[in-house]
Design a protein around this motif. Sequence first.
Motif, PDB file in Angstrom:
ATOM      1  N   THR A 128      50.298  83.152 119.061  1.00 38.70           N
ATOM      2  CA  THR A 128      48.912  82.754 118.882  1.00 38.70           C
ATOM      3  C   THR A 128      48.832  81.231 118.858  1.00 38.70           C
ATOM      4  OG1 THR A 128      49.133  82.929 116.485  1.00 38.70           O
ATOM      5  CG2 THR A 128      48.264  84.843 117.646  1.00 38.70           C
ATOM      6  N   GLN A 166      44.467  87.677 113.760  1.00 37.15           N
ATOM      7  CA  GLN A 166      43.932  86.321 113.668  1.00 37.15           C
ATOM      8  C   GLN A 166      43.767  85.907 112.205  1.00 37.15           C
ATOM      9  OE1 GLN A 166      40.329  87.120 115.900  1.00 37.15           O
ATOM     10  NE2 GLN A 166      40.986  85.759 117.545  1.00 37.15           N
ATOM     11  N   THR A 169      47.331  85.726 110.335  1.00 34.71           N
ATOM     12  CA  THR A 169      48.105  84.559 110.753  1.00 34.71           C
ATOM     13  C   THR A 169      47.553  83.291 110.120  1.00 34.71           C
ATOM     14  OG1 THR A 169      48.682  85.624 112.859  1.00 34.71           O
ATOM     15  CG2 THR A 169      48.937  83.237 112.741  1.00 34.71           C
ATOM     16  N   ASP A 206      44.256  82.417 117.847  1.00 37.06           N
ATOM     17  CA  ASP A 206      44.032  83.518 118.777  1.00 37.06           C
ATOM     18  C   ASP A 206      45.203  83.560 119.757  1.00 37.06           C
ATOM     19  OD1 ASP A 206      42.828  85.723 119.847  1.00 37.06           O
ATOM     20  OD2 ASP A 206      40.976  84.710 120.463  1.00 37.06           O
ATOM     21  N   ALA A 207      45.386  84.730 120.366  1.00 39.85           N
ATOM     22  CA  ALA A 207      46.511  84.933 121.278  1.00 39.85           C
ATOM     23  C   ALA A 207      46.367  84.090 122.530  1.00 39.85           C
ATOM     24  CB  ALA A 207      46.617  86.410 121.648  1.00 39.85           C
TER      25      ALA A 207
END
Length: 325
Positions: A128, A166, A169, A206-207
């Motif tokens: 991410t 999200q 993390t 975000d990824a």
Amino acid sequence: MFIRLRNLAAVASLFAAMLACGPAGAAYPDKPVRLIVPFAPGQASDLVARVLAEKLNKTTGGTFVVENRPGAGGTLGVAMTAKAAPDGYTLVVATIGPLSQAPYLYPRLAYSPIKDLAPITDIALTPTVLVANPAAGYRSMQDLIAKAKAAPGTINFASAGSGSNQHITMELFKSRAGIDLVHIPYKGGAESASALLAGTVSVMFDAIPAVVANVNSGKYTALAISSAQRSPLLPDVPTVAESGLPGFDAVGWMGLAAPAGTPVPVLDYLNEKVVAALADPEVSAQLKAMAFTPDGMSRAMFTDMIRRENEKWRKVIHDAGIHLQ
């Protein structure tokens, strides 16, 4: 008598495995294999599953059918797989959320990822990225941390919902950085992305597949990447670790699992075929084009990875006090 019964049980187990695989594994799969994707069509795990299924159809001579079973953050589809017959004909695309975070988010989860599933291999990895709206004025991770410490509780971050990867993390990041950010949960990744683009919130994790286009176009400022190494997709973006939080490593992943009790020869066969598929240049190129890093571990390595991930995220979720119903 006890020894004899135990020997008979071992023979019966071996015989069942032979029936499942057929001679030298030739009979498996001799009917369609359900490849459960616990998320909606068009999402990342669905796209990856369809690439993999197409390749397995060619290399195994069988029929792998993608079946979407979304709901409850992916846990419904995983629960369905955990309760399926352990014969190798129901598999699930297992991701970090349902396997390594959900067990500590939901008080009454319908499965145990350790006891009820048999890991086969990981498929792809996706770090991410800590991204900011350019108008917020953050030019580095340390810039964000300094401003958050100067004015605690004044900076908002978006997520795709409470308990999403999200969100969790960011909780790990907050803990390691010693800062207080305000969580603004949205109903999915599309809404959280829209909020960041509009400047309603300042930052989010975000990824890579979801942010790389906006980073390259300048709509997002990429501050740091969550993996231990930089990504070839964003080579100029430093890692969180090299930006001042050593040891930080948080990578999203998706893999393949079967119900616990699936015969070992079937699991080994699937591992061999999936790992080979991921090494195929065409499949690898397709996944990389979607901003995923193809992987492919042994069953033992994937099992160990899941256990390590569970312990890491258990602590983060517990310390952050995140609970879902």
